[in-house]
Design a protein around this motif. Structure first.
Motif: not given
Length: 383
Positions: A338-340, A342-346, A375-378
Motif C-alpha cells: 500500500y505504501n509504495s 500511495e507514493e506512486l500516486v503522489q 516499483t516493479g523490480q522486473g
C-alpha cells in the motif's frame, strides 16, 4: 465526448441539480440576479448547461414557473446558441486562417455544445483540431469582449457573456476587471469554471460563487437509459463508475478509454520489466503528443492507481474498472504494498502539476518510468 443526440438547454433538460435550479429560479423571480456569477463545478457536473439554461430563462419573454417557455423568439434563438444578446468566450487556438477570437469558432462551438454541453476542454480543443496546441483566452479576445459588451442590447432583458473555462484567461484576464466591476447597465457575466485555484484572484474576488456539486448516480443512470436506451443494469453500472461526471459516463459508454488503457498497459509492461529502451521510446512518443493529451493520459493513470489502492485495502471492493483493467491491476498489485502504491500516486499527482505548468514532458515521463521500474523490480509481465 460528442454524441449524435443534440440537446436543448432548458432547466428541464439538465440532469439532476434540482437544488441549483431552484436557487437560480428564485433569484431571477426575486430580481436579485448578481451581475457576475461563477458556476464552479467539476467536469461533467453540468455547470455549462446550467449557465445556458439560466441565460435563456433570464431573456425569455414568457417565463414559466420553473423554466423558460422554449417557444418565444428569444428562446428559439437561445436554443440555437444564436441569441444576439448572449455572447460566448472560450479557449481557442490559431488554426490555419482562423484567428484567436471565440467568434472565429462560433460554428464549431454551437455544434460541439449542442452535441454535449458536458464536454471538457480537451475534447473541445480536439474538436477544433487544435492538435498539440494549447488553448487560451487571448488578449485579443478580452478586447473583443469589452467591445461587444459596450454595444447596445438588441432585444433581450439582459446582455449576457458566458465565459467557459476562465482558467485559460491567464494574466490577460486583468483587461476585464473594470468591465466586470462596473458593467454596462443590464449586463451579466456568467463564468463557468472547474478549478478555482487556476482563476485569477482579481477575477475570483469580483464574482458571486455558485458551487455545482457532482451529479447523483441515479440521475445519470436514468438519463443514460432514457436518452440512449441503455439497459437499466448497464446504465446503473456506468453511473456508479463515473463519480458524478456525466461526460465520463459518456466515455465509459463509448469505451473511449481504450487507447489510454492500451498505452498504460504497454508502459507498465516496459517499466516493470525494466526495459529501458521501450520505456525511453514511450517517453519520446508521449512527449510529442501535446500537453492536453498528456494531461488526459495522466488523469486516466491516476484513476487506475486510485482504484488499485482501493483494491489493495478492500477485499470485496467492486473496482470502477473494466474486466481487462482489473486483470492488469491485480498483476500490478503483486509487486507492491500500500505504501509504495500511495507514493506512486503522489508521484503522478506531482507529474500532473508539472505538465500543467509546462514542464519538459520528456523529463516528467522519464522520471515516472524510472519510478515504475523501481516499483516493479522486473517481477511482472502484462503480456
Amino acid at each position: 465526448m460528442f454524441t449524435k443526440h443534440p440537446q436543448t438547454m432548458q432547466f428541464a433538460d439538465i440532469i439532476g441539480q434540482e437544488a441549483v435550479k431552484s436557487y437560480l429560479l428564485k433569484n431571477a423571480r426575486q430580481d436579485s440576479v448578481s451581475h457576475a456569477q461563477l458556476f464552479l463545478g467539476a467536469e461533467g457536473s453540468g455547470n455549462l448547461a446550467l449557465a445556458l439554461a439560466y441565460a435563456q430563462y433570464l431573456n425569455c419573454t414568457n417565463k414559466q414557473p420553473a423554466d423558460s417557455c422554449g417557444r418565444c423568439n428569444s428562446c428559439q434563438m437561445s436554443l440555437k446558441l444564436a441569441h444576439p444578446d448572449i455572447h460566448f468566450s472560450y479557449p481557442t487556438v490559431t488554426v490555419g486562417s482562423k484567428g484567436k477570437k471565440s467568434t472565429d469558432y462560433m460554428a464549431e462551438w454551437r455544434q460541439a455544445v449542442l452535441q454535449n454541453p458536458y464536454m471538457n476542454v480537451f475534447e473541445w480543443l480536439q474538436f477544433i483540431k487544435a492538435e498539440n496546441k494549447q488553448g487560451n483566452i487571448t488578449a485579443e479576445e478580452c478586447d473583443e469582449i469589452v467591445r461587444k459588451l459596450n454595444l447596445t442590447s438588441f432585444q433581450g432583458a439582459y446582455k449576457i457573456l458566458i465565459i467557459w473555462m476562465p482558467e485559460y484567461l491567464g494574466k490577460e484576464g486583468n483587461k476585464l476587471l473594470k468591465v466586470i466591476e462596473e458593467p454596462p447597465a443590464g449586463t451579466l457575466f456568467l463564468l463557468v469554471a472547474e478549478n478555482a485555484d487556476a482563476l485569477l484572484a482579481t477575477i475570483l474576488s469580483r464574482t458571486q460563487l455558485l458551487r455545482i456539486p457532482p451529479l447523483n448516480p441515479p440521475d445519470i443512470a436514468v438519463n443514460l437509459h432514457n436518452r440512449f436506451q441503455l439497459p437499466h443494469q448497464a446504465a446503473r453500472q456506468i453511473a456508479a463508475q463515473c463519480n458524478g461526471n456525466y461526460n465520463a459516463a459518456l466515455r465509459l459508454m463509448s469505451n473511449a478509454n481504450v487507447n489510454n488503457r492500451q498505452l498504460l498497459t504497454g508502459w507498465l509492461n516496459a517499466c516493470l520489466q525494466n526495459n529501458v529502451p521501450q520505456f525511453a521510446q514511450f517517453t519520446e512518443e508521449i512527449a510529442e503528443t501535446g500537453r492536453e493529451i498528456q494531461k488526459n493520459f495522466i488523469g486516466y493513470c491516476l484513476h487506475f492507481f486510485h482504484e488499485c489502492l482501493r483494491l489493495s485495502m478492500l477485499p470485496n471492493y467492486e473496482a470502477l474498472l473494466e474486466k481487462d483493467e482489473i486483470q492488469t491491476a491485480n498483476r500490478f498489485l503483486q509487486s507492491l504494498n500500500y505504501n509504495s502504491l500511495e507514493e506512486l500516486v503522489q508521484a503522478f499527482e506531482k507529474a500532473d502539476e508539472h505538465i500543467a505548468r509546462n514542464a519538459n514532458p520528456k523529463i516528467v515521463f522519464f522520471n515516472l518510468s524510472i519510478r515504475l521500474a523501481d516499483t516493479g523490480q522486473g517481477k511482472i509481465s502484462f503480456t
